[in-house]
Design an enzyme around this catalytic site. Structure first.
Site, short mmCIF file in Angstrom:
data_model
loop_
_atom_site.label_atom_id
_atom_site.label_comp_id
_atom_site.label_asym_id
_atom_site.label_seq_id
_atom_site.Cartn_x
_atom_site.Cartn_y
_atom_site.Cartn_z
N ASP A 121 0.86 -1.19 0.00
CA ASP A 121 0.00 0.00 0.00
C ASP A 121 0.90 1.24 0.00
O ASP A 121 2.05 1.18 0.44
CB ASP A 121 -0.92 0.02 1.23
CG ASP A 121 -0.15 -0.03 2.55
OD1 ASP A 121 0.80 -0.83 2.65
OD2 ASP A 121 -0.48 0.75 3.47
N ASP A 154 8.94 3.41 -0.99
CA ASP A 154 8.19 3.02 0.21
C ASP A 154 6.89 2.35 -0.21
O ASP A 154 5.90 3.03 -0.41
CB ASP A 154 7.93 4.28 1.06
CG ASP A 154 7.22 3.99 2.35
OD1 ASP A 154 7.11 2.82 2.73
OD2 ASP A 154 6.73 4.94 3.00
N GLU A 188 -0.05 -0.91 5.76
CA GLU A 188 0.99 -0.41 6.67
C GLU A 188 0.85 1.09 6.89
O GLU A 188 1.09 1.60 7.97
CB GLU A 188 2.37 -0.73 6.10
CG GLU A 188 3.53 -0.51 7.10
CD GLU A 188 4.11 0.90 7.09
OE1 GLU A 188 4.91 1.19 7.97
OE2 GLU A 188 3.76 1.72 6.22
N GLU A 189 0.45 1.80 5.84
CA GLU A 189 0.39 3.27 5.91
C GLU A 189 -0.84 3.74 6.68
O GLU A 189 -0.96 4.94 6.95
CB GLU A 189 0.38 3.87 4.50
CG GLU A 189 1.61 3.53 3.66
CD GLU A 189 2.90 4.22 4.13
OE1 GLU A 189 2.85 4.92 5.15
OE2 GLU A 189 3.93 4.02 3.48
N ASP A 214 12.31 -6.09 8.09
CA ASP A 214 11.34 -5.19 7.46
C ASP A 214 12.05 -3.92 7.01
O ASP A 214 13.24 -3.73 7.27
CB ASP A 214 10.24 -4.85 8.49
CG ASP A 214 8.98 -4.27 7.86
OD1 ASP A 214 8.88 -4.24 6.61
OD2 ASP A 214 8.08 -3.85 8.61
#
Ligand SMILES: [Zn+2]
Length: 481
Positions: A121, A154, A188-189, A214
Site C-alpha cells: 500500500d 516506500d 501499513e500506511e 522489514d
C-alpha cells in the site's frame, strides 16, 4: 594565596586536557572493513516489474475511508503472473482480505524460520502537488536510470526485490536451509491490520521466527559526509506512534461581536505553546553505539566530543538537534497534523479541534507525553484525549542476534567500504507486531539516501534496485547457515 589558586586551576585544566586527549587517542582506531562482491546484473524484467508495480493504485486512505480493492486484487494477479516459480513453489494464505503470507519450506522445517516483510500500500499524492512531479506519480516511468512513482521507495521496491531474488533462486532449483516466510502487508500506511493478523497467526501456531526483517534504516552517504564512507543504518528498534485530539468548546456566535478569546484563539495558543519546547533529550544506548562505530572515522573535533561524553554530551546533542532528522533520534517529537474548525466566514465556531501526532522514544511512556503536553498547554479549556490506540513497541534487537549479524554480513557484501551500525528507526513499521514473538526484528532497507518518501518525486535508482535484489538473495542463501 592567589598564586596557589591559579596553580591549582592550571593543574586541573591540564588533567582534564590529558583525559580528553587520552580518550580521543584510544577511540581513534581504524573502522573494520570487509570485502564486498560485485552486484549481479539485473534482468530487464526486474525493471519492468518495478514499473508495473507502481501503476497499481494501491492507495491507503486512512481514517477508515474505503480503498479501491480492485487495484489491490489486480496487483496480486500481476504478481502471480510475473513470478510463476514463486507462485508454484511457495504456498500462500490471505489475511485481512488483501495481505499475503507466503511460505517457502526449508530443508530443515524444524528450525526457526525467517520472515521477510514488505508492504504494497502507498500514501496518496496530494492533488495540489501532482503537477510538481517530474512524471505522473502512478505512471511507473523510467528516466535517467531512475524509476519514479508513489511507492517506488516506500515500499514496493522491497516487495519486488524479495520476489526477484526468490524467482531467480528458484530458477536455479535452490531451496533455503530454513523455512522462509514473506509477509506482505496491505495497510501499513494506515492501520496495519494485515501485518497484525499475520503476526497473530504465527504466534497462535507456535511459529517463532529467528529473524524478522522489514523496511527501516537506509544506507547513507549524505549524513556522515566527513567519514567518506557509506553508513548502513540497521535499525534495531523503532519509535512509538501515538496521536492525540485537542479540542476546545466555547460560545460561538456572530463574527461582528467577537469575545476576547474564541475557540480558535485558545486552540491556536495551545498549539504554539506545545511547539515552544521539546521534551528533554535522551541519549539512548543505540545512538551511543552508532556514534562509537562511526566516530573513530570522523574529524578530530567530532571524535574528541564523541570520545568524551562526560564533558561534551550537551554540546554534541545540541549539534544533532540542529537537523530535523537527527533531532528526532534524541527527542520524542510532538507536532500538529490536522486542524478542524469553522463552517462559514461570518460565524465564530463553538468548537475547534486539532490532531497532534507524537513519535515516542523507546523507554518513554504515553503518560509522560500526556503530562508534558498538559504542562506546556496549561489551559483546562483544552481537552486532550487519545486519538489512536497506544502503540506496542517491543525491546530493541541485540547487536549480537542472528538477525543483526545476517543483515550486517549481507550489507558488507552489497556495498563497498560500508560501515554498518545499529540504529533507531524514527518511522513506524509493520514489524512492531512481530516483536513479541520473534528472537529479533531488524528494520533496514539497503537503498542509498532514497528520495521522495510520502512526498514529491518519490523514486528509486536502478543501482538501488540491483543492490536490493542481491541483498535479499544473500539473506535467502545464507539463511540458517
Ligand atoms: Zn513503508
Amino acid at each position: 594565596m592567589l598564586k596557589k589558586i591559579l596553580f591549582f586551576v592550571l593543574i586541573i585544566g591540564i588533567a582534564i586536557a590529558a583525559v580528553v586527549i587520552f580518550n580521543t587517542i584510544r577511540f581513534s582506531k581504524a573502522i573494520a572493513n570487509k570485502p564486498s562482491r560485485e552486484l549481479p546484473n539485473l534482468p530487464d524484467s526486474a525493471i519492468s516489474h518495478m514499473q508495473q508495480a507502481i501503476q497499481y493504485k494501491t492507495i491507503g486512505m486512512g481514517d477508515g475511508l474505503p480503498v479501491d480493492t480492485a487495484q489491490y486484487e489486480a496487483f496480486w494477479h500481476f504478481i502471480e503472473k510475473n513470478y510463476p516459480r514463486v507462485h508454484q513453489t511457495l504456498t500462500h494464505q490471505t489475511f485481512n482480505g488483501l495481505s499475503r503470507l507466503y511460505k517457502w519450506e526449508g530443508k530443515h522445517p524444524d528450525q526457526k524460520p525467517y520472515v521477510l516483510m514488505a508492504h504494497y500500500d502507498v500514501v496518496p499524492v496530494e492533488a495540489a502537488t501532482e503537477k510538481l512531479w517530474t512524471v505522473p506519480p502512478f505512471a511507473g516511468l523510467f528516466k535517467n536510470d531512475t524509476i519514479y512513482g508513489r511507492g517506488a521507495a516506500d515500499d514496493k521496491v522491497s516487495l519486488i526485490s524479495i520476489l526477484e531474488a526468490a524467482e531467480k533462486l528458484l530458477s536455479q532449483h535452490f531451496q533455503p536451509e530454513r523455512t522462509i516466510y514473506f509477509s506482505f502487508g496491505n495497510d501499513e500506511e494506515t492501520i496495519g491490520h494485515g501485518a497484525q493478523a499475520i503476526a497473530k497467526y504465527l504466534a497462535d501456531n507456535q511459529i517463532h521466527p529467528e529473524v524478522v526483517l522489514d523496511e527501516g534504516g537506509e544506507i547513507t552517504e549524505e549524513n556522515f559526509r566527513e567519514l567518506k564512507r557509506p553508513v548502513a543504518l540497521i535499525a534495531v528498534a523503532e519509535k512509538g506512534y501515538m496521536s492525540f485530539n485537542l479540542s476546545v468548546e466555547q460560545h460561538g456566535g456572530h463574527s461582528s461581536t467577537p469575545a476576547p478569546e474564541t475557540a480558535i484563539d485558545i486552540l491556536s495558543k495551545a498549539l504554539v505553546h506545545l511547539r515552544e519546547k521539546q521534551m528533554p533529550y535522551q541519549f539512548l544506548p543505540v545512538i551511543k553505539e552508532m556514534l562509537n562505530r562511526v566516530g573513530p572515522g570522523l574529524p578530530f573535533v567530532q571524535r574528541m566530543a564523541i570520545a568524551n561524553p562526560w564533558l561534551f554530551e550537551k554540546k554534541l546533542v545540541s549539534e544533532f538537534e540542529k537537523d530535523k532528522s537527527s533531532n528526532a533520534l534524541f527527542h520524542t517529537t510532538i507536532v500538529p497534523t490536522m486542524i478542524q474548525t469553522g463552517v462559514k466566514d461570518n460565524v465564530i465556531p463553538s468548537m475547534a479541534k486539532a490532531v497532534v501526532n507524537t513519535r515516542i522514544l523507546p523507554g518513554t511512556s504515553i503518560e509522560e507525553v500526556e503530562a508534558f503536553m498538559n504542562q506546556q498547554i496549561n489551559d483546562s479549556r483544552v481537552k486532550i484525549t487519545r486519538y489512536s490506540p497506544p502503540d506496542k513497541v517491543g525491546p530493541a534487537a541485540s547487536y549480537e542476534s542472528t538477525a543483526y549479524r545476517k543483515v550486517e554480513s549481507a550489507t558488507y557484501q552489497i556495498m563497498k567500504d560500508v560501515v554498518p551500525t545499529p540504529f533507531l528507526s524514527v518511522g513506524a513499521t509493520d514489524s512492531k507486531y512481530f516483536q513479541s514473538n520473534a528472537d529479533a526484528v531488524i528494520k533496514f532497507t539497503p537503498t542509498i539516501d532514497a528520495k521522495g518518501f510520502h512526498g514529491i518525486d518519490e523514486r528509486i535508482g536502478l543501482s538501488d534496485l540491483k543492490r536490493m535484489v542481491f541483498f535479499y538473495q544473500i539473506i535467502l542463501e545464507e539463511a540458517g547457515k
